[in-house]
Scaffold this motif. Structure first.
Motif, PDB file in Angstrom:
ATOM      1  N   SER A   1       0.836  -1.276   0.098  1.00 35.24           N
ATOM      2  CA  SER A   1      -0.132   0.013  -0.200  1.00 35.24           C
ATOM      3  C   SER A   1       0.811   1.151  -0.058  1.00 35.24           C
ATOM      4  O   SER A   1       2.192   1.196   0.368  1.00 35.24           O
ATOM      5  CB  SER A   1      -0.892   0.079   1.142  1.00 35.24           C
TER       6      SER A   1
ATOM      7  N   ALA B   1      -6.358  -6.637  -5.929  1.00 37.86           N
ATOM      8  CA  ALA B   1      -6.275  -5.471  -5.234  1.00 37.86           C
ATOM      9  C   ALA B   1      -7.485  -5.270  -4.147  1.00 37.86           C
ATOM     10  O   ALA B   1      -8.434  -5.607  -4.320  1.00 37.86           O
ATOM     11  CB  ALA B   1      -6.117  -4.210  -6.280  1.00 37.86           C
ATOM     12  N   LEU B   2      -7.262  -4.355  -3.247  1.00 41.24           N
ATOM     13  CA  LEU B   2      -8.212  -3.858  -2.332  1.00 41.24           C
ATOM     14  C   LEU B   2      -8.362  -2.469  -3.202  1.00 41.24           C
ATOM     15  O   LEU B   2      -7.687  -1.400  -2.778  1.00 41.24           O
ATOM     16  CB  LEU B   2      -7.993  -3.774  -1.116  1.00 41.24           C
ATOM     17  N   GLY B   3      -9.412  -2.358  -3.999  1.00 41.46           N
ATOM     18  CA  GLY B   3      -9.674  -1.154  -4.870  1.00 41.46           C
ATOM     19  C   GLY B   3      -9.778  -1.802  -6.320  1.00 41.46           C
ATOM     20  O   GLY B   3     -10.113  -2.971  -6.443  1.00 41.46           O
TER      21      GLY B   3
ATOM     22  N   TYR C   1      -7.423  -1.705 -10.002  1.00 45.52           N
ATOM     23  CA  TYR C   1      -6.078  -1.482 -10.569  1.00 45.52           C
ATOM     24  C   TYR C   1      -5.750  -1.666 -11.873  1.00 45.52           C
ATOM     25  O   TYR C   1      -6.540  -2.256 -12.832  1.00 45.52           O
ATOM     26  CB  TYR C   1      -5.055  -2.781 -10.089  1.00 45.52           C
TER      27      TYR C   1
ATOM     28  N   LEU D   1      -3.397   2.295  -8.739  1.00 43.38           N
ATOM     29  CA  LEU D   1      -4.519   1.503  -7.864  1.00 43.38           C
ATOM     30  C   LEU D   1      -5.622   2.692  -7.431  1.00 43.38           C
ATOM     31  O   LEU D   1      -5.316   3.810  -6.855  1.00 43.38           O
ATOM     32  CB  LEU D   1      -3.702   1.136  -6.713  1.00 43.38           C
TER      33      LEU D   1
ATOM     34  N   SER E   1      -9.365   3.812  -5.980  1.00 42.51           N
ATOM     35  CA  SER E   1     -10.419   3.363  -4.530  1.00 42.51           C
ATOM     36  C   SER E   1     -11.399   2.681  -5.229  1.00 42.51           C
ATOM     37  O   SER E   1     -11.667   1.592  -4.323  1.00 42.51           O
ATOM     38  CB  SER E   1     -10.860   4.787  -3.954  1.00 42.51           C
TER      39      SER E   1
ATOM     40  N   TYR F   1     -14.145  -0.633  -3.193  1.00 44.26           N
ATOM     41  CA  TYR F   1     -13.511  -0.993  -1.948  1.00 44.26           C
ATOM     42  C   TYR F   1     -13.545   0.349  -0.991  1.00 44.26           C
ATOM     43  O   TYR F   1     -13.930   0.333   0.346  1.00 44.26           O
ATOM     44  CB  TYR F   1     -12.168  -1.477  -2.135  1.00 44.26           C
ATOM     45  N   LYS F   2     -12.956   1.612  -1.388  1.00 44.29           N
ATOM     46  CA  LYS F   2     -12.649   2.580  -0.613  1.00 44.29           C
ATOM     47  C   LYS F   2     -13.250   3.686  -0.928  1.00 44.29           C
ATOM     48  O   LYS F   2     -13.532   4.911  -0.152  1.00 44.29           O
ATOM     49  CB  LYS F   2     -11.130   2.731  -0.525  1.00 44.29           C
TER      50      LYS F   2
ATOM     51  N   GLU G   1     -15.188   4.364   2.271  1.00 46.88           N
ATOM     52  CA  GLU G   1     -14.535   3.303   3.279  1.00 46.88           C
ATOM     53  C   GLU G   1     -15.221   2.368   3.759  1.00 46.88           C
ATOM     54  O   GLU G   1     -15.436   2.141   4.919  1.00 46.88           O
ATOM     55  CB  GLU G   1     -13.832   4.084   4.131  1.00 46.88           C
TER      56      GLU G   1
ATOM     57  N   ARG H   1      -7.726   1.674   3.430  1.00 46.85           N
ATOM     58  CA  ARG H   1      -6.361   1.704   2.568  1.00 46.85           C
ATOM     59  C   ARG H   1      -6.537   0.902   1.450  1.00 46.85           C
ATOM     60  O   ARG H   1      -6.818  -0.491   1.457  1.00 46.85           O
ATOM     61  CB  ARG H   1      -4.987   1.554   3.333  1.00 46.85           C
ATOM     62  N   THR H   2      -6.210   1.355   0.303  1.00 40.20           N
ATOM     63  CA  THR H   2      -6.151   0.468  -0.917  1.00 40.20           C
ATOM     64  C   THR H   2      -4.960  -0.158  -0.884  1.00 40.20           C
ATOM     65  O   THR H   2      -3.765   0.208  -0.303  1.00 40.20           O
ATOM     66  CB  THR H   2      -6.140   1.357  -2.092  1.00 40.20           C
TER      67      THR H   2
END
Length: 902
Positions: free
Chosen positions: A120, A155-157, A159, A206, A208, A211-212, A222, A227-228
């Motif tokens: 991250s 990814a968290l987000g 990409y 990356l 958001s 996810y965010k 969020e 945090r992505t």
């Protein structure tokens, strides 16, 4: 000629990255003769293209199965390519010979095989809460000739990856939107050709994403984390047999990107002056970048990509440059679409241009933004200056037909603007056309409703601050969507999320999936019933038993949740329900129709129980099938006692009330007759217009046709004044509206708080167009068009109609043409290894010809029977052309006759 073509593994051509332990193979037959059937098959799987290292062989299997054949007993290993081929024998024992070979390749069968770390952007690079999109990079060495290389990423987000300055893959919005606490997809990319011997560079952006980023009309972000993060693992196979693994870790570098903001609802802000040339190449100087941070995030939730990816599907050129009465510069794309604008501009460094997006112009011709609510849908671009610059966004999408330009230098050239259409890349399978151009435009609008709202999840609208996976909207449109496209991978992934989102304690289903609303936003009738209706629809349309196996516990949990509600386990008379949402018989200032909500809830309860009973029978769960059959009977008894008077009258005197009771088989005998007659009375009172909402509309025309009143269904279809499907078309619609009067007859709009002009629910009429007008259906006992049902129903107002669907077995089509002499010509296509039941409406006992030959002498046809509706027959595969003089004219719209008791 008899051969095999179109090999598929899990619906895909040569897929890579599967994590199915027991993949399934499907194929199609090609034959020059009628009534071609498969009598046996053989599948061979090998580790090499020459099939010298065979690892699995069925031998000759006596079976006509050619779809979803499980590779039982094959022990698949991770990251392995398998070659397969198929041989078949027809009913005469003739062999097809081996097919061309195909491949499938596995990803990670077990999550423990991930060695990469989640990385991250550290606070030093991007402060917490910053809108700027981070960019990651790293260099690595290739020491030798590469025979194969794969990137596995998530990814968290959302990409985008680059290798040596080139984009990796053609996926957008990866890894997609899932129930992140339980499931997260990863993608597999073949990057063999992107690598070179020596030093290589990899980079990533990356966003958001879901996810965010901000989701929902409350403006909250969020929902899943603050945090992505990025996860990348590269596996390299060298020609000399060596293997190497490159992973994301804290040796990667991070910096801020030129993307200062990119949000799904709000659009993107991009400063081209901040671009870094060659940033993902091996020779880029990243000495000023920050080391990536490593975060803790489970990899146990990672699953291989299930859905088809979102891709750029097509491009649209503008049709008009407009100066509005307010003096604004607006471009009309000619089509309400979803995606973004690619544009080219030239100007000075630091100059800013912006594009705003809207679905509609108001009645004065001005740019109208009220209905997108808080969503900004704005692209801002700061020029680097000098040469012509071309740009398109990254992590956002817009729903629009019109764009407003601000700051663009004059003169404006339309060729500098292109609409890029993005959606889940579902294979197009169906087409419907007819003699009425307005109905053809309606079909166009239905298809574009799917294109605009099937973007990784089935959204409710693609333009405002919502774009959520509403369950009710999805279930009413599911059958129509299955005609238009191959939607199994799309819905299967979404159903897996629905299953894990169900309340663990009671089986309740959220209003939206994935769920970002409150825990209380769950379990409304017709919405939660998506848990049952969609799996059954996929089984019916594709013959996919595995979908039922995977979702059966979820289906059962939903009906058991209903059974436990209220004070009577056979009625659903408690909790919140949307009812017949947006029906025109709603009270003023209300969205909920006049049909009693406990009536709607109990009707859907009965329907879902009946489908669970059927699913249990298909899966061989005979005891449960018997139990749910008994429960279904008791629900109908309770429904009758609660909602049907002793004289057989429904206590709910609405169009939707009659429709649901008839469609779900809740009334019989005189009560059924009265419900049909009452529906006709209600339609006549409205001068043959509907008043139904989300719940009643999908079934209205079906109920009329099923009860011998197709002329009324045609009347509803062909109405052009408000409210009707074609009213929208006459108002210039290019997609389906959320409200029947999104634009009112006087040119004003429905309330802007909820007025999407791209909302597929009322597009469910497409099911009736295919299934009744064109007459293409499947037999529930032999689903997936293994046994095709052809029952066209010509109607007053159309002189011809044609439907086509590309099934798992091949093309099924039906075209009918009605001449002035009341002669009917019907052309039918049935694919090899399938059979058909064909009904020739209003056909005489004698006088029907097929390709110029007397019907009884025609090859491939059998079991000819004369009925009150015409001639029924059975047919094998092939092309057929029927012709005959109608025994009676196609019925015109009749007057409603008084109901006669007894």
């Amino acid at each position: 000629m008899f051969k095999i073509k179109d090999l598929r593994c899990e619906y895909q051509v040569n897929p890579i990255g599967l994590d199915q332990k027991t993949p399934r193979i499907s194929w199609r037959l090609q034959s020059s003769e009628r009534a071609a059937m498969q009598s046996a098959y053989r599948i061979e799987v090998a580790e090499d293209a020459d099939f010298q290292r065979s690892v699995w062989d069925t031998g000759k299997v006596d079976s006509d199965q050619s779809v979803h054949v499980e590779l039982k007993g094959l022990q698949t290993a991770s990251r392995k390519r398998y070659h397969y081929r198929v041989q078949a024998w027809n009913q005469h024992g003739l062999s097809s010979g081996w097919s061309d070979q195909a491949i499938f390749e596995t990803g990670f069968i077990d999550s423990s095989e991930w060695s990469a770390e989640w990385i991250s952007a550290p606070a030093a690079a991007l402060p917490a809460g910053a809108d700027q999109v981070p960019m990651f990079r790293w260099d690595f060495l290739i020491d030798g000739e590469v025979s194969a290389a794969r990137v596995y990423a998530s990814a968290l987000g959302i990409y985008e990856l680059e290798l040596n300055g080139k984009r990796v893959g053609d996926h957008y919005f990866a890894p997609g939107w899932t129930s992140y606490k339980h499931r997260l997809q990863y993608q597999t990319y073949d990057v063999t050709e992107l690598l070179s011997s020596g030093k290589n560079g990899i980079g990533a952006l990356l966003g958001s994403g879901w996810y965010k980023g901000v989701l929902g009309w409350d403006g909250k972000n969020e929902h899943y984390g603050n945090r992505t993060a990025l996860l990348v693992q590269i596996h390299i196979d060298y020609a000399d047999g060596r293997q190497e693994v490159i992973v994301s870790d804290n040796s990667w570098k991070v910096s801020g990107s030129p993307i200062l903001m990119s949000e799904i609802y709000d659009g993107e802000t991009y400063d081209a002056r901040l671009e870094r040339s060659n940033w993902s190449r091996e020779d880029y100087d990243d000495s000023g970048w920050y080391p990536a941070g490593v975060i803790e995030q489970s990899k146990d939730i990672l699953v291989a990509q299930e859905n088809v990816p979102v891709r750029k599907i097509e491009s649209i050129q503008p049709i008009e440059l407009i100066t509005t009465p307010k003096g604004e510069t607006v471009i009309d794309m000619g089509q309400n679409m979803v995606g973004w604008i690619q544009f080219t501009v030239q100007g000075d460094a630091g100059q800013e241009v912006s594009i705003h997006h809207a679905e509609i112009l108001d009645h004065e011709g001005n740019f109208y933004l009220d209905n997108i609510r808080k969503a900004k849908q704005t692209i801002r671009y700061v020029l680097k200056g000098g040469e012509r610059e071309t740009f398109e966004p990254h992590f956002t999408f817009q729903g629009f037909r019109y764009i407003r330009l601000v700051g663009f230098p004059e003169p404006i050239h339309l060729e500098d603007f292109t609409g890029i259409v993005l959606h889940s890349d579902m294979e197009t399978t169906g087409e419907f056309t007819c003699s009425d151009p307005l109905v053809n435009q309606l079909q166009h609008n239905i298809r574009w409703g799917l294109k605009g709202n099937f973007l990784d999840v089935p959204t409710d609208c693609p333009q405002r601050d919502e774009r959520l996976g509403w369950t009710g909207d999805a279930q009413v449109f599911a059958r129509t969507s299955a005609y238009l496209s191959n939607v199994v991978p799309f819905f299967r992934k979404w159903l897996h999320d629905l299953k894990v989102e169900q309340a663990e304690l009671d089986g309740g289903v959220p209003f939206v999936v994935p769920n970002i609303l409150s825990e209380k936003a769950q379990s409304a009738s017709a919405w939660g019933d998506a848990a049952v209706i969609i799996p059954w629809t996929l089984y019916l349309c594709y013959g996919d038993k595995r979908v039922l196996e995977e979702q059966y516990d979820s289906m059962k949990a939903w009906v058991e949740f209903i059974r436990r509600q209220g004070d009577n386990e056979y009625l659903w008379n408690s909790g919140f329900h949307f009812g017949d949402w947006l029906a025109l018989d709603s009270r003023p200032d209300s969205y909920i129709g006049a049909t009693a909500r406990d009536f709607v809830a109990t009707a859907y309860y009965a329907y879902s129980v009946s489908l669970v009973q059927k699913a249990a029978a298909v899966l061989g769960r005979s005891e449960e099938a018997e139990r749910y059959a008994d429960l279904h009977t008791r629900i109908i008894d309770a429904f009758t006692q609660e909602f049907v008077t002793p004289t057989g009258r429904l206590s709910v005197p609405t169009q939707t009330g009659q429709v649901l009771s008839l469609m779900f088989g809740l009334v019989e005998g005189e009560a059924k007759e009265r419900a049909v007659h009452k529906l006709l009375e209600l339609l006549e009172e409205e001068k043959f217009h509907l008043t139904t909402g989300f719940v009643g509309t999908p079934y209205l025309n079906h109920v009329l046709s099923d009860n011998g009143k197709s002329e009324f269904a045609y009347k509803l279809l062909l109405q052009q004044d408000y409210p009707s499907w074609l009213y929208q078309v006459t108002k210039g619609a290019t997609t389906i509206w959320e409200h029947w009067d999104g634009i009112k007859p006087d040119g004003s709009f429905w309330s802007p708080d909820m007025n999407s002009f791209n909302h597929y629910a009322y597009g469910a009429i497409g099911d009736w167009l295919y299934r009744v007008v064109a007459g293409i259906d499947t037999d529930e006992r032999n689903p997936g068009y293994k046994r095709v049902v052809i029952r066209p129903m010509p109607g007053d107002g159309l002189t011809w109609a044609e439907g086509r669907i590309d099934t798992m077995y091949g093309e099924v089509s039906c075209r009918w043409t009605k001449s002035d002499e009341e002669r009917l010509d019907i052309q039918v296509v049935i694919p090899p290894n399938a059979t058909a039941e064909i009904r020739l409406p209003y056909a005489p006992a004698d006088g029907v010809t097929e390709s110029g030959t007397a019907l009884m002498q025609s090859e491939g046809i059998s079991n000819v029977k004369v009925t009150d509706m015409g001639v029924n027959l059975e047919a094998g595969s092939g092309q057929y052309s029927f012709s005959y003089v109608l025994t009676q004219p196609v019925p015109p719209l009749p007057k409603v006759k008084p109901f006669v008791f007894g």
